[in-house]
Design a protein around this motif. Sequence first.
Motif, PDB file in Angstrom:
ATOM      1  N   GLY A  19       0.817  -1.331   0.066  1.00 57.27           N
ATOM      2  CA  GLY A  19      -0.077  -0.095   0.113  1.00 57.27           C
ATOM      3  C   GLY A  19       0.878   1.276  -0.070  1.00 57.27           C
ATOM      4  O   GLY A  19       0.668   2.263  -0.483  1.00 57.27           O
ATOM      5  N   GLY A  20       2.004   1.348   0.647  1.00 57.80           N
ATOM      6  CA  GLY A  20       2.723   2.317   0.644  1.00 57.80           C
ATOM      7  C   GLY A  20       3.548   2.626  -0.585  1.00 57.80           C
ATOM      8  O   GLY A  20       3.545   3.689  -1.133  1.00 57.80           O
ATOM      9  N   LEU A  21       4.015   1.554  -1.246  1.00 56.29           N
ATOM     10  CA  LEU A  21       4.592   1.554  -2.514  1.00 56.29           C
ATOM     11  C   LEU A  21       3.345   2.187  -3.646  1.00 56.29           C
ATOM     12  O   LEU A  21       3.729   2.864  -4.403  1.00 56.29           O
ATOM     13  N   LEU A  22       2.266   1.784  -3.304  1.00 54.86           N
ATOM     14  CA  LEU A  22       1.086   2.005  -4.458  1.00 54.86           C
ATOM     15  C   LEU A  22       0.761   3.859  -4.322  1.00 54.86           C
ATOM     16  O   LEU A  22       0.907   4.446  -5.251  1.00 54.86           O
ATOM     17  N   VAL A  23       0.886   4.238  -2.979  1.00 54.60           N
ATOM     18  CA  VAL A  23       0.767   5.514  -2.509  1.00 54.60           C
ATOM     19  C   VAL A  23       1.804   6.570  -3.133  1.00 54.60           C
ATOM     20  O   VAL A  23       1.671   7.500  -3.623  1.00 54.60           O
ATOM     21  N   TRP A  85       3.108  -3.563  -8.649  1.00 48.47           N
ATOM     22  CA  TRP A  85       3.274  -4.871  -8.659  1.00 48.47           C
ATOM     23  C   TRP A  85       4.028  -5.494  -9.651  1.00 48.47           C
ATOM     24  O   TRP A  85       5.139  -6.705  -9.199  1.00 48.47           O
ATOM     25  N   ALA A  86       4.293  -5.226 -10.930  1.00 49.58           N
ATOM     26  CA  ALA A  86       5.188  -5.518 -11.745  1.00 49.58           C
ATOM     27  C   ALA A  86       6.674  -5.365 -11.139  1.00 49.58           C
ATOM     28  O   ALA A  86       7.653  -6.117 -11.595  1.00 49.58           O
ATOM     29  N   GLN A  87       6.848  -4.539 -10.348  1.00 45.28           N
ATOM     30  CA  GLN A  87       8.122  -3.918  -9.764  1.00 45.28           C
ATOM     31  C   GLN A  87       8.385  -4.814  -8.469  1.00 45.28           C
ATOM     32  O   GLN A  87       9.322  -5.488  -8.231  1.00 45.28           O
ATOM     33  N   ALA A  88       7.389  -4.929  -7.949  1.00 43.16           N
ATOM     34  CA  ALA A  88       7.302  -5.647  -6.566  1.00 43.16           C
ATOM     35  C   ALA A  88       7.556  -7.332  -6.267  1.00 43.16           C
ATOM     36  O   ALA A  88       8.019  -8.077  -5.375  1.00 43.16           O
TER      37      ALA A  88
END
Length: 242
Positions: A19-23, A85-88
Amino acid sequence: MRRLAVLDLDGTLTPDTLGGLLVRELMARGVCDGEVGREFLAAVERHDLGGQDFFGAVSEVYQGLGRLLAGVAVPSVERAVEDVWAQARGRLFGFVRPLLRMLEAEGFLVALVSGEPIEMVGLVAEDLGIDVYRGAQMAIQRNRYMGQVLQGPGRSGGKPDILQELASLHRASLERSFAMGNSLSDAEILALVGFPLAFEPSPELADLAASRGWRRVDRRDVLQVLPVLLAGEQGGEGVPGA
């Protein structure tokens, strides 16, 4: 009766807080207000650091998520989710896919249950071949987020409610089911299944696991411990279910 295997996401299957990465991605794209985004990330950091009321911190995070996404178009978030998600996905713990194969071979119905936005949880579940998943759901109208979190699995009682729903829907026995997670919100599920596993637990969950006799594992030994657990050599304080 069927058996469920309920898995947490952040800190359990991946080291990331998705969620933090998304924000951060939404902020970088100019999709959301930068100041509100920074406030949200600060709330996530306070939650991750612990030292405060766990579920109070979760509520603060969800309130911040609502403010952050209010008025944002759903497709904008979905595109950001795909890129994050492609990166994570490359940081997914190496044991995850073998663990899923092991659970499926044992006849478990695997469910991914996370406090992350449902858009993220659904994408991860699809990538991993998991058909059943639950995440935080936002109110949506005319393809835009309205700012209210309708379902927050990370809230107190959130994950147990989902577990009971899934057990009823799939006619599963909680006494014969398995769950794995790393935080206090996962503890509420671990207490309800016959085979609980605390994965690299937070200090609060570690204390609880010690007091209740739940097995503790990390990314190095989980694939060795799981067969022993499922063989019944380590049960825990599971509560019989329907």
